[in-house]
Motif scaffolding. Structure first.
Motif, PDB file in Angstrom:
ATOM      1  N   SER A 128      45.780  41.763  45.419  1.00  0.00           N
ATOM      2  CA  SER A 128      44.518  41.720  44.818  1.00  0.00           C
ATOM      3  C   SER A 128      44.273  40.395  43.617  1.00  0.00           C
ATOM      4  O   SER A 128      45.167  40.157  43.198  1.00  0.00           O
ATOM      5  N   ASP A 133      42.602  40.564  39.973  1.00  0.00           N
ATOM      6  CA  ASP A 133      41.851  41.139  38.794  1.00  0.00           C
ATOM      7  C   ASP A 133      41.610  40.175  37.926  1.00  0.00           C
ATOM      8  O   ASP A 133      42.613  39.619  37.281  1.00  0.00           O
ATOM      9  N   ILE A 161      40.030  40.147  34.191  1.00  0.00           N
ATOM     10  CA  ILE A 161      39.953  41.060  32.963  1.00  0.00           C
ATOM     11  C   ILE A 161      39.808  40.488  31.712  1.00  0.00           C
ATOM     12  O   ILE A 161      40.624  39.462  31.320  1.00  0.00           O
ATOM     13  N   ASN A 190      41.531  43.266  47.193  1.00  0.00           N
ATOM     14  CA  ASN A 190      40.293  43.381  46.625  1.00  0.00           C
ATOM     15  C   ASN A 190      40.124  42.398  45.322  1.00  0.00           C
ATOM     16  O   ASN A 190      41.210  41.937  44.990  1.00  0.00           O
ATOM     17  N   THR A 223      38.347  41.935  41.655  1.00  0.00           N
ATOM     18  CA  THR A 223      37.665  42.870  40.737  1.00  0.00           C
ATOM     19  C   THR A 223      37.572  42.049  39.226  1.00  0.00           C
ATOM     20  O   THR A 223      38.312  41.158  38.875  1.00  0.00           O
ATOM     21  N   ARG A 240      36.474  42.549  35.370  1.00  0.00           N
ATOM     22  CA  ARG A 240      36.314  43.814  34.207  1.00  0.00           C
ATOM     23  C   ARG A 240      35.823  42.814  33.053  1.00  0.00           C
ATOM     24  O   ARG A 240      37.019  42.061  32.700  1.00  0.00           O
ATOM     25  N   LYS A 277      34.004  44.025  42.954  1.00  0.00           N
ATOM     26  CA  LYS A 277      33.750  44.797  42.079  1.00  0.00           C
ATOM     27  C   LYS A 277      33.187  44.010  40.684  1.00  0.00           C
ATOM     28  O   LYS A 277      34.353  43.211  40.074  1.00  0.00           O
TER      29      LYS A 277
END
Length: 371
Positions: free
Chosen positions: A26, A28, A30, A54, A56, A58, A87
């Motif tokens: 994935s 991520d 952040i 995924n 993501t 954030r 997401k």
């Protein structure tokens, strides 16, 4: 990833692209910022991000500022790899054209393509806007029969801002955009929102909004959901001409298995508070269309306005249209233009507990209801 990645240019040369790829696992992002900017007339670079599993975001921001810089998350023309999910949590994806360059500058498109789900939560937003001569981009979300969910006051917006001027915004009706998305015509898509998925949920004050407050037509909002479209707890889809805007509302088209609109301040609306006509609302469902607890579908024109209200067309193939507990369907023209037509085709139409279907026209023109 907690960092900042930028690609900038102040010349007519094109800005370099940024690509992030995970072929196993994935991505991520952040607390980070990723951006491409071209302050001159050259092309702003694309931002391309995808992964096997995924993607993501954030507390992060991704933006492309300048001429035609795109944001492509998930499967794209460059990377034929769709993650299982995308997401955004308190995060933003933005393209805009507010640079001090000569000539026309178009904001870039934004696309999110995943296998199973796309989720925006906790005030996340995706937006493309024009604040000078040039076009806002297309925002497109797609899953392979999965879910698109906006919650926690999240939003997707395309906007012709106060200083914006969209010279080619000639889409007078959402159907033109719909046909372009399906490849039926070569008509250019201007500042519109397109979603193709299995289920769409807008909740907790989340919304889709295609609007104009400058010179140029608002875009259209088009949703194709093989299963359901649900708006609840303040979920809204708008296509609007704002005060000071000069252009037409692009309209709203929804095709779905079923449609549920439930709750006060929840629904579908086209409106004009400026110099332009309100657009058409078309909802076609294989099964039911249901409004409950104050849910609404309406098109309106404000006072001291000469423009026309849009029409509303609701079609169900195998089930009924139901309005319950103070829900409403209405066209309302408080100016001197025509009120739109309300056309309903369903196996049955039920209203109870102070629900209404109404057409109001101060000019005395338009406002027919056909059931």
């Amino acid at each position: 990833l907690r960092s900042r990645i930028d690609s900038d240019s102040s010349t007519k040369a094109d800005t370099g692209a940024i690509a992030i790829l995970s072929q196993q696992g994935s991505v991520d992002i952040i607390g980070s910022t990723i951006s491409t900017t071209n302050f001159a007339s050259g092309i702003a670079g694309d931002v391309v991000i995808t992964a096997q599993d995924n993607v993501t975001f954030r507390n992060s921001t991704v933006f492309s500022r300048g001429n035609q810089g795109r944001i492509l998350i998930g499967k794209s023309q460059f990377l034929d790899l769709a993650p299982k999910s995308i997401k955004l949590d308190n995060s933003a994806l933005t393209t805009r054209n507010d640079v001090d360059a000569t000539g026309r500058i178009d904001a870039g498109d934004i696309s999110l393509i995943a296998q199973d789900s796309i989720e925006l939560t906790n005030g996340s937003f995706i937006t493309s806007s024009t604040d000078r001569e040039g076009l806002a981009g297309l925002i497109y979300l797609q899953t392979d029969g999965g879910d698109v969910v906006l919650s926690g006051g999240s939003a997707i917006e395309t906007n012709v801002k106060r200083n914006g001027f969209s010279p080619d915004s000639e889409t007078p009706f959402a159907g033109g955009v719909f046909n372009s998305l399906l490849g039926r015509t070569d008509q250019k898509i201007v500042g519109s929102i397109g979603i193709s998925t299995g289920n769409l949920l807008l909740t907790d004050g989340s919304y889709l909004d295609a609007s104009t407050e400058g010179r140029g037509n608002a875009g259209a909002v088009i949703v194709s959901a093989s299963n359901s479209v649900t708006l609840q707890n303040g979920g809204v889809i708008f296509s609007r001409v704002e005060p000071g805007g000069s252009g037409n509302s692009g309209g709203i088209i929804i095709g779905a298995g079923s449609v549920l609109i439930e709750g006060a301040n929840t629904g579908l609306t086209t409106s004009t508070l400026g110099d332009g006509s309100a657009g058409l609302i078309l909802v076609a469902a294989r099964d039911r269309i249901a409004l409950n607890r104050g849910g609404a579908i309406f098109s309106q024109v404000t006072e001291n306005n000469t423009q026309d209200a849009g029409g509303i067309v609701l079609v169900t193939d195998n089930d009924a249209l139901t309005l319950r507990n103070g829900s409403r369907i209405s066209v309302n023209n408080n100016g001197s233009g025509e009120a739109g037509l309300i056309f309903i085709s369903s196996l049955a139409t039920f209203l109870d507990r102070d629900s209404v279907i109404s057409a109001t026209t101060r000019s005395g023109r338009g406002g027919d209801i056909e059931i």
